[in-house]
Structures are given as structure tokens and as C-alpha cells.
Design a protein around this motif. Structure first.
Motif, PDB file in Angstrom:
ATOM      1  N   GLY A 173       0.763  -1.374  -0.027  1.00 51.05           N
ATOM      2  CA  GLY A 173       0.028  -0.159   0.002  1.00 51.05           C
ATOM      3  C   GLY A 173       0.959   1.241   0.148  1.00 51.05           C
ATOM      4  N   TYR A 174       0.128   2.329   0.192  1.00 51.26           N
ATOM      5  CA  TYR A 174       0.887   3.605   0.562  1.00 51.26           C
ATOM      6  C   TYR A 174       1.114   3.867   1.838  1.00 51.26           C
ATOM      7  N   ASP A 178      -4.501   3.553   1.807  1.00 48.86           N
ATOM      8  CA  ASP A 178      -4.959   4.180   0.506  1.00 48.86           C
ATOM      9  C   ASP A 178      -4.051   5.491   0.207  1.00 48.86           C
ATOM     10  N   SER A 180      -2.586   9.343   0.295  1.00 46.81           N
ATOM     11  CA  SER A 180      -3.206  10.226   1.063  1.00 46.81           C
ATOM     12  C   SER A 180      -2.154  11.375   0.954  1.00 46.81           C
ATOM     13  N   HIS A 214       2.039   6.096  -9.810  1.00 53.69           N
ATOM     14  CA  HIS A 214       0.633   6.517  -9.306  1.00 53.69           C
ATOM     15  C   HIS A 214       0.398   7.683 -10.412  1.00 53.69           C
TER      16      HIS A 214
END
Ligand SMILES: N[C@@H](CCC(=O)N[C@@H](CS)C(=O)NCC(=O)O)C(=O)O
Length: 239
Positions: A173-174, A178, A180, A214
Motif C-alpha cells: 500500500g501507500y 490508501d 493520502s 501513481h
């Protein structure tokens, strides 16, 4: 233009978002070099907040005058929302999170949100060794350069932050699960690690690759690559 009072307008509405003339304007510097501008631009793009981009070329005789058209603080980024001017990347991101509460700019869990704010505040107020010896230049490659003792210490601390966030959020993940504001704040660091070819542990390198992939970051990088302007003093690393 400059006001300090919060505009009492409600959270951004659907009709405004659908408009081909977005109400929000973001004043930024050159995408190849302006690390502070990258933060809110990436955050707004990642969360689908429409805005008009206004570019002020840095390091030119008229840079100060042009920025002063928008903010007397003399720095970019600047967000214009109608009569309201918000300056400073952290204030802009906080404002957007309040104006678009449904978007989830910050983690929804209060403890995670507090930690996300902490890592952003640390990014905002620290790491001067990294900033001064390893400036952002997305197009350039300066492998191994800039490793002053202070920059090394900053790289160590940033690695520690990323490790502890990723240990909590999961390996794929980040920083807080999610995407942010925290990831938008560390995206310019990712650019630096790429330019200066900083060796990282595999899990951190995987995070670097995720940020580069991203869509909002990739778009900023493409724009930076295609920018015709060059600031020569940042394009060559002095011996
Ligand atoms: N703390 C500010 C710092 C912004 C900043 O230093 N911006 C630089 C560009 S990256 C700037 O505007 N420099 C003005 C100039 O070069 O004349 C923020 O987070 O927005």
C-alpha cells in the motif's frame, strides 16, 4: 487578492466540479524543480479535484513580481479559491481536506490521521540536509552525489518513517494504506531518491516504484520531462 479569512463557502459541490472552468487555481513553480509545488498538485490530481494551473517560472528576474500577483508571502504554491488565497503547501492540503471531506485526503481513522499529520509536519519542518544537498531535479541523474552527513541522516530518518508506516499499512500500500496527503508530501523525496540513486531496502524501493507509477505522480513527471525551461544552476552538480 490576498485575504486571511476563511471563505464561508460550503464544501466543493458537484456542479462546481463538473464545470469546465474550475473555481480553484493552483499557482506553482517549474515542475522539474519545484518540490513544494508538487505536493498539492499531486494531491489535487490524485483526488480528482479540478483546478486551473498557473505556472510561474522560478529563478527569473520577474519571478518575485509574478508570485506577488497572487501572494505576498513570495513563495509558490498558492491556492486561489474565489476571494480566498491560501499559501504554503501544508496549509493548502489541509484546506483541501476540509473543503472536500468526501475525498479522503487524510486517513479516516483518527490515529492514522494523527500519524499522517505527524509525518507531513516532519517533512515540512525538517530534512534541510537532504533539501540543500539533494535538490529536486526530476530530469537529472546525480548518482551518489549529495551524501553529506546531514543528508545521510535525513535519508535514514525518512527510511525509518516509511518502514514504520508500511509495516502498519501493509507491504503493497501507500504510507497509510490508501493514497493520502502523506504520500503527496513524500513524492518529491521519491524524486530525489531516484535522481541521486539512493540505495534502499527492497520494501522501501517497492514503495518508491509505487509512487512513481501513481497516475498523478507519473503525470507530474511527464510534464517535468517535457518542460522546455532549464535552471542551469540546478542542472549540474558541482564537484
Ligand atoms: N513552506 C513553503 C515553501 C515554498 C517554497 O519555498 N517555494 C519555492 C519554490 S519550490 C519558492 O516559491 N521560491 C520563490 C523563488 O524562487 O523566488 C511551502 O510549503 O509552500
Amino acid at each position: 487578492m490576498q485575504t486571511t479569512e476563511l471563505d464561508p463557502a460550503p464544501a466543493l459541490s458537484q456542479p462546481q466540479e463538473a464545470s469546465s472552468h474550475p473555481r480553484l487555481k493552483l499557482v506553482i513553480g517549474n515542475k522539474n524543480y519545484s518540490s513544494w509545488s508538487m505536493r498539492p498538485w499531486v494531491a489535487m490530481t490524485a483526488f480528482g479535484v479540478p483546478f486551473e494551473e498557473i505556472m510561474v517560472q522560478l529563478d527569473r528576474p520577474d519571478t518575485g513580481t509574478r508570485i506577488a500577483e497572487y501572494s505576498h508571502a513570495g513563495r509558490v504554491p498558492v491556492l486561489i479559491d474565489g476571494d480566498l488565497t491560501v499559501w504554503d503547501s501544508l496549509a493548502i492540503c489541509e484546506y483541501l481536506a476540509e473543503r472536500c471531506p468526501e475525498k479522503g485526503f487524510w486517513p479516516r481513522n483518527p490515529a492514522a490521521r494523527a500519524l499522517a499529520r505527524s509525518v507531513c509536519a516532519e517533512m515540512h519542518s525538517s530534512f534541510t540536509g537532504l533539501r540543500s544537498a539533494m535538490w529536486m531535479n526530476i530530469r537529472a541523474r546525480f548518482p551518489g552525489k549529495g551524501r553529506t552527513a546531514q543528508a545521510q541522516a535525513d535519508i535514514g530518518r525518512i527510511s525509518e518513517i516509511w518502514e514504520s508506516c508500511l509495516a502498519r499499512s501493509g507491504p503493497n500500500g501507500y504510507l497509510f494504506g490508501d493514497f493520502s496527503i502523506a504520500d503527496a508530501f513524500y513524492a518529491p523525496v521519491v524524486m530525489r531518491f531516484r535522481t541521486y540513486e539512493v540505495a534502499l531496502a527492497p520494501a522501501l524501493q517497492a514503495y518508491v516504484e509505487r509512487i512513481i507509477a501513481h497516475p498523478a505522480v507519473a503525470q507530474w513527471m511527464r510534464d517535468a520531462e517535457n518542460e522546455p525551461e532549464h535552471l542551469k544552476k540546478y542542472d549540474v552538480y558541482p564537484d
